[in-house]
Design a protein around this motif. Structure first.
Motif, short mmCIF file in Angstrom:
data_model
loop_
_atom_site.label_atom_id
_atom_site.label_comp_id
_atom_site.label_asym_id
_atom_site.label_seq_id
_atom_site.Cartn_x
_atom_site.Cartn_y
_atom_site.Cartn_z
N ALA A 105 0.84 -1.20 0.00
CA ALA A 105 0.00 0.00 0.00
C ALA A 105 0.87 1.26 0.00
O ALA A 105 0.62 2.21 -0.76
CB ALA A 105 -0.93 -0.01 1.21
N GLU A 106 1.91 1.27 0.84
CA GLU A 106 2.81 2.43 0.89
C GLU A 106 3.50 2.67 -0.45
O GLU A 106 3.69 3.82 -0.87
CB GLU A 106 3.88 2.23 1.97
N ASP A 107 3.89 1.59 -1.10
CA ASP A 107 4.64 1.71 -2.37
C ASP A 107 3.73 1.85 -3.59
O ASP A 107 4.22 1.93 -4.71
CB ASP A 107 5.54 0.47 -2.55
N ARG A 108 2.42 1.86 -3.35
CA ARG A 108 1.44 2.01 -4.44
C ARG A 108 1.63 0.91 -5.50
O ARG A 108 1.63 1.15 -6.70
CB ARG A 108 1.51 3.39 -5.09
N ILE A 109 1.81 -0.32 -5.02
CA ILE A 109 1.99 -1.46 -5.91
C ILE A 109 0.67 -1.76 -6.62
O ILE A 109 -0.38 -1.89 -5.98
CB ILE A 109 2.46 -2.70 -5.11
N THR A 110 0.72 -1.87 -7.94
CA THR A 110 -0.49 -2.12 -8.72
C THR A 110 -0.69 -3.60 -9.04
O THR A 110 -1.82 -4.04 -9.24
CB THR A 110 -0.45 -1.34 -10.04
N HIS A 111 0.41 -4.36 -9.12
CA HIS A 111 0.33 -5.77 -9.47
C HIS A 111 1.30 -6.56 -8.57
O HIS A 111 2.47 -6.19 -8.45
CB HIS A 111 0.72 -6.01 -10.93
#
Length: 421
Positions: free
Chosen positions: A152-158
């Motif tokens: 969530a912190e790293d804005r991971i999309t996949h």
């Protein structure tokens, strides 16, 4: 939204080849779509962290040609933020304290589901999910909390990872929902099996990039091979460059069935790449490899051997057994030379007078000798080969004799005469 993926190994030793395959899928996916690929070291268990392992992970990826975006991050650095968020979840009634630990409160009914990019629709009954410890009693957040928190912190999309993580996914989705964070797309790549159909392990051979590197595989071949473990471009194409892999990769071509790590196919593919190299490129790879393995053989001589070996070996570690006789003494098997003493002596006499001492002149002299003594060339050359190279299998005999030089060749032939005697 820009694509962002992460590679998240644990620093617990050499990088397992299955993890490298998963790294590669993440990297190809990100590069194909112009996104970012992050490298996160998942070191929640501080007792297992080894600094050398972190260095090894980076070196393995760099050697293969896999890079990453931005600085390496360490999950340990997010531990305090994890604890603060866990305490907030307690205040919100989404978690509770149990014997000093914090547990996440799972739903009692319904299902947690996601559309997996590899496996399709996956569903778990919520009443089958146990309340998960997210912070241990000693204050350390657990993997199944820290990992989605950092996603969530790293804005991971996949999240592209091995299928052994499927059972972790429902808990992580529920935690992300509790945090109010977007749910990434999940893609669980198939597991790797050995040729016997069992889970890939030490009994099947090399298990790390370092071991495969030491076995004489070259990076482009290994990268190509790993990409095909669970993914294919079509039903025909096998050999693909790094750029072609990036251009062609897509998650919808990743299969859900286990992939077989076939060493025979890897050897074949490595041989294809070796043979396709320029002479200089092959020489560079050979010199680098042998020096890495501790051989201090002269570079100029090594490069001279390239035309003799490039078409003959599939892995660079086969070089020592195939052409090592050019750099070190040999001990021919007396039984293989039985009855050859007189002929070997005559071969030495014939070569002593050869001028210039090059492959064509050597060949002419030895063919003339065979004709004079009434031997077929194959029968005549075999004892010479054994005496000079120590083996029945070697690079071209006449070219090898030229590289050895007159003095060394004569010395070996005469030593073999003594062995026969």
């Amino acid at each position: 939204m820009s694509v962002r993926v992460r590679m998240a190994p644990s620093p617990t030793g050499f990088l397992h080849i299955g993890g490298v395959r998963t790294f590669l899928f993440n990297w190809l996916f990100a590069r194909q779509l112009g996104g970012e690929c992050l490298l996160r070291i998942e070191n929640t268990d501080t007792s297992r962290e080894v600094a050398e392992s972190v260095d090894q992970i980076q070196e393995s990826l760099r050697w293969l040609g896999i890079d990453w975006d931005g600085p390496i991050t360490f999950q340990l650095d997010a531990m305090e933020r994890c604890k603060v968020v866990a305490e907030r979840l307690v205040e919100e009634g989404k978690a509770y304290v149990d014997e000093g630990a914090i547990r996440f409160r799972m739903p009692d009914e319904g299902v947690t589901a996601w559309d997996d990019s590899v496996r399709g629709r996956v569903e778990f009954l919520n009443d089958q999910l146990a309340d998960l410890v997210i912070v241990r009693s000693d204050g350390r957040p657990t993997y199944n909390f820290a990992s989605p928190f950092e996603d969530a912190e790293d804005r991971i999309t996949h999240v592209i990872r091995g299928d052994d993580h499927i059972s972790n996914t429902p808990s992580q989705i529920l935690i992300l929902e509790a945090l109010g964070a977007p749910i990434p797309v999940y893609a669980h790549a198939p597991s790797l099996l050995g040729s016997d159909g069992r889970k890939l392990s030490k009994r099947h051979g090399a298990q790390s990039v370092e071991e495969l590197r030491a076995a004489g595989y070259v990076p482009p071949a290994l990268l190509n091979f790993l990409a095909l473990l669970g993914w294919s471009y079509d039903d025909r194409t096998t050999i693909m460059t790094r750029d072609e892999l990036i251009e062609r990769f897509s998650l919808d071509r990743v299969g859900s069935s286990p992939a077989t790590f076939d060493y025979e196919k890897l050897d074949w593919m490595n041989g294809m790449y070796l043979r396709a190299m320029s002479e200089d490129g092959y020489g560079n790879a050979l010199v680098t490899y042998l020096h890495e393995q501790g051989y201090d053989w002269p570079e100029s001589r090594l490069r001279q051997t390239v035309p003799l070996v490039q078409e003959k070996i599939e892995r660079l570690d086969q070089y020592q057994g195939y052409a090592g006789f050019l750099f070190q003494p040999v001990a021919p098997d007396a039984a293989q030379l039985d009855g050859s003493a007189q002929f070997l002596g005559e071969a030495a006499d014939a070569l002593e007078a050869v001028e210039p001492f090059d492959a064509p002149t050597v060949e002419s002299a030895l063919r003339g000798l065979a004709e004079r003594v009434g031997l077929k060339p194959r029968d005549a050359f075999q004892p010479i080969r054994i005496a000079v190279t120590g083996s029945k299998v070697s690079p071209g005999l006449f070219e090898s004799i030229e590289l050895l030089g007159r003095d060394e060749t004569l010395a070996r032939l005469r030593a073999a005469v003594l062995v026969c005697g």
